[in-house]
Design a protein around this motif. Sequence first.
Motif, PDB file in Angstrom:
ATOM      1  N   ASP A 188       0.814  -1.217   0.000  1.00 45.75           N
ATOM      2  CA  ASP A 188       0.000   0.000   0.000  1.00 45.75           C
ATOM      3  C   ASP A 188       0.850   1.270   0.000  1.00 45.75           C
ATOM      4  O   ASP A 188       0.490   2.274  -0.624  1.00 45.75           O
ATOM      5  N   ILE A 189       1.950   1.214   0.732  1.00 44.70           N
ATOM      6  CA  ILE A 189       2.762   2.426   0.899  1.00 44.70           C
ATOM      7  C   ILE A 189       3.908   2.508  -0.109  1.00 44.70           C
ATOM      8  O   ILE A 189       4.614   3.517  -0.177  1.00 44.70           O
ATOM      9  N   GLN A 190       4.073   1.461  -0.924  1.00 46.23           N
ATOM     10  CA  GLN A 190       5.219   1.389  -1.834  1.00 46.23           C
ATOM     11  C   GLN A 190       5.338   2.571  -2.796  1.00 46.23           C
ATOM     12  O   GLN A 190       6.452   3.073  -3.023  1.00 46.23           O
ATOM     13  N   PRO A 191       4.230   3.084  -3.369  1.00 44.12           N
ATOM     14  CA  PRO A 191       4.378   4.241  -4.272  1.00 44.12           C
ATOM     15  C   PRO A 191       5.039   5.443  -3.602  1.00 44.12           C
ATOM     16  O   PRO A 191       5.852   6.133  -4.218  1.00 44.12           O
ATOM     17  N   TRP A 192       4.678   5.666  -2.330  1.00 41.05           N
ATOM     18  CA  TRP A 192       5.284   6.784  -1.611  1.00 41.05           C
ATOM     19  C   TRP A 192       6.710   6.463  -1.197  1.00 41.05           C
ATOM     20  O   TRP A 192       7.565   7.356  -1.158  1.00 41.05           O
ATOM     21  N   ASN A 193       7.005   5.204  -0.896  1.00 37.73           N
ATOM     22  CA  ASN A 193       8.391   4.787  -0.634  1.00 37.73           C
ATOM     23  C   ASN A 193       9.275   5.074  -1.847  1.00 37.73           C
ATOM     24  O   ASN A 193      10.392   5.571  -1.720  1.00 37.73           O
ATOM     25  N   ASN A 194       8.736   4.749  -3.026  1.00 43.95           N
ATOM     26  CA  ASN A 194       9.504   4.946  -4.258  1.00 43.95           C
ATOM     27  C   ASN A 194       9.815   6.425  -4.492  1.00 43.95           C
ATOM     28  O   ASN A 194      10.947   6.788  -4.834  1.00 43.95           O
ATOM     29  N   LEU A 195       8.800   7.276  -4.314  1.00 45.51           N
ATOM     30  CA  LEU A 195       9.005   8.715  -4.504  1.00 45.51           C
ATOM     31  C   LEU A 195       9.964   9.282  -3.467  1.00 45.51           C
ATOM     32  O   LEU A 195      10.861  10.074  -3.781  1.00 45.51           O
ATOM     33  N   LEU A 196       9.759   8.866  -2.222  1.00 50.72           N
ATOM     34  CA  LEU A 196      10.611   9.364  -1.141  1.00 50.72           C
ATOM     35  C   LEU A 196      12.056   8.950  -1.367  1.00 50.72           C
ATOM     36  O   LEU A 196      12.979   9.753  -1.159  1.00 50.72           O
ATOM     37  N   ALA A 197      12.262   7.712  -1.793  1.00 44.84           N
ATOM     38  CA  ALA A 197      13.616   7.223  -2.047  1.00 44.84           C
ATOM     39  C   ALA A 197      14.253   7.958  -3.227  1.00 44.84           C
ATOM     40  O   ALA A 197      15.433   8.340  -3.177  1.00 44.84           O
ATOM     41  N   GLU A 198      13.470   8.173  -4.281  1.00 44.72           N
ATOM     42  CA  GLU A 198      14.008   8.853  -5.472  1.00 44.72           C
ATOM     43  C   GLU A 198      14.487  10.260  -5.148  1.00 44.72           C
ATOM     44  O   GLU A 198      15.641  10.631  -5.435  1.00 44.72           O
ATOM     45  N   PHE A 229      23.012   1.205   2.407  1.00 41.85           N
ATOM     46  CA  PHE A 229      21.885   0.360   1.991  1.00 41.85           C
ATOM     47  C   PHE A 229      20.988   1.053   0.960  1.00 41.85           C
ATOM     48  O   PHE A 229      20.268   0.392   0.208  1.00 41.85           O
ATOM     49  N   GLY A 230      21.002   2.372   0.956  1.00 39.99           N
ATOM     50  CA  GLY A 230      20.087   3.115   0.095  1.00 39.99           C
ATOM     51  C   GLY A 230      18.776   3.367   0.811  1.00 39.99           C
ATOM     52  O   GLY A 230      18.333   2.562   1.637  1.00 39.99           O
ATOM     53  N   LEU A 231      18.132   4.501   0.507  1.00 33.15           N
ATOM     54  CA  LEU A 231      16.931   4.903   1.236  1.00 33.15           C
ATOM     55  C   LEU A 231      15.767   3.949   0.989  1.00 33.15           C
ATOM     56  O   LEU A 231      14.989   3.666   1.905  1.00 33.15           O
ATOM     57  N   ALA A 232      15.644   3.429  -0.232  1.00 33.01           N
ATOM     58  CA  ALA A 232      14.534   2.510  -0.540  1.00 33.01           C
ATOM     59  C   ALA A 232      14.578   1.282   0.363  1.00 33.01           C
ATOM     60  O   ALA A 232      13.551   0.860   0.922  1.00 33.01           O
ATOM     61  N   GLN A 233      15.766   0.725   0.531  1.00 25.70           N
ATOM     62  CA  GLN A 233      15.908  -0.464   1.373  1.00 25.70           C
ATOM     63  C   GLN A 233      15.681  -0.133   2.843  1.00 25.70           C
ATOM     64  O   GLN A 233      15.050  -0.901   3.577  1.00 25.70           O
ATOM     65  N   VAL A 234      16.161   1.029   3.278  1.00 27.27           N
ATOM     66  CA  VAL A 234      15.971   1.450   4.679  1.00 27.27           C
ATOM     67  C   VAL A 234      14.482   1.608   4.981  1.00 27.27           C
ATOM     68  O   VAL A 234      13.994   1.167   6.032  1.00 27.27           O
ATOM     69  N   LEU A 235      13.728   2.221   4.081  1.00 30.96           N
ATOM     70  CA  LEU A 235      12.291   2.408   4.292  1.00 30.96           C
ATOM     71  C   LEU A 235      11.567   1.065   4.391  1.00 30.96           C
ATOM     72  O   LEU A 235      10.656   0.896   5.202  1.00 30.96           O
TER      73      LEU A 235
END
Length: 366
Positions: free
Chosen positions: A171-181, A226-232
């Motif tokens: 559910d939250i993955q789209p926002w994880n992707n934007l936040l990481a980018e 680790f990168g922000l995407a993985q941390v989230l």
Amino acid sequence: MYLERLYIEKIRNLETVVMKNLQPFNVLYGINGSGKTSVLEAIHILATGRSFRTHMPKYYIQHQQPHGIIFAQMHSDKIGIQKFSSGEQRIKINGDRLATQRQLAQLLPLQYIDPLSIEIIDHGAKPRRQLLDWLMFHVEPSFYQTWLQYARALKQRNSMLKQHKHLSITDIQPWNNLLAEYGEQLHLQRVAIFMQWQVFFEQEVKNLLPDLTLKLEYIAGFQTEFGLAQVLEQQHGKDCERKYTEHGPHRADLRLKTAQGSASDVLSRGQKKLLIVALKLSQIAMLHASNKETVVLLDDVTAELDYAAQQRLLARLHTLGSQVFLTTLDDAIVKQHLHDLCISYQIFNVHAGVVQIQPSTPLEHE
């Protein structure tokens, strides 16, 4: 770009102020409570849209007045802001209405140097992060848009965390992707500017605190390996419990260290004052190297720094091409400094909210 003329209306105890013939250095003197700092506050509001004293316009706009106005004439631009007690504002450059403060801030880089503000060293990451982001805003053209996109994604992600008790990673993955980018972009921009800033900082520390070895460190706010995407993704469960995003560039920090430990623990109050000055001067120097001059507000610095430090500070600001507005209870000592340094200046007496230009004297223009 220097301010040549300043107009202030209905700010604090300043009913109507017109300051003409502004110079590279402008000295405001008078007794406590006369309105000296209110002039600095007005310039700060013009450049940044906010006061350094309060977030509420109704507290700096005169009582029972609907608005206050600050206007300035520069060499080729006229800029102005009208602040309403309701919190609304109107901004104009050369008569054209602006939607946001950003263009004014870019046109008028401003530093408020207050050696009493040692909370930058002693308290929390936010003021230190803001210090870095001020520099980012003025030297990295793409920073503001990146920061804006990151802030929007963070707000949406936090909103989802608060609204849903059991939130799946899908559910939250789209926002994880934007936040990481945008978070990774923001981090890389900060690293690049920080590396440049370090050089200027080390030079200013040598000038002001020659007996100390000080190190400035940048803390990303997340595990960059680790990168922000993985941390989230790894922190998903804990973020759901906390109902906010714990890791990311919004948690970045600057650490000031000496050979003996953290600057907040090791340095004396006097050394911390000089360290604040060194931090601000290093940013002004970096902008100067990019052909951007800074307007500097100095509030009663002569009461906080010793004679030698005062003269080093004024000399350095002059070298960096800054336009300076400073307040003092002792105009004689400031005049002596500026005379010794061969700096052009103007003196204004402030009394009960009235600002009057002082006639030139042989000492002032010798």
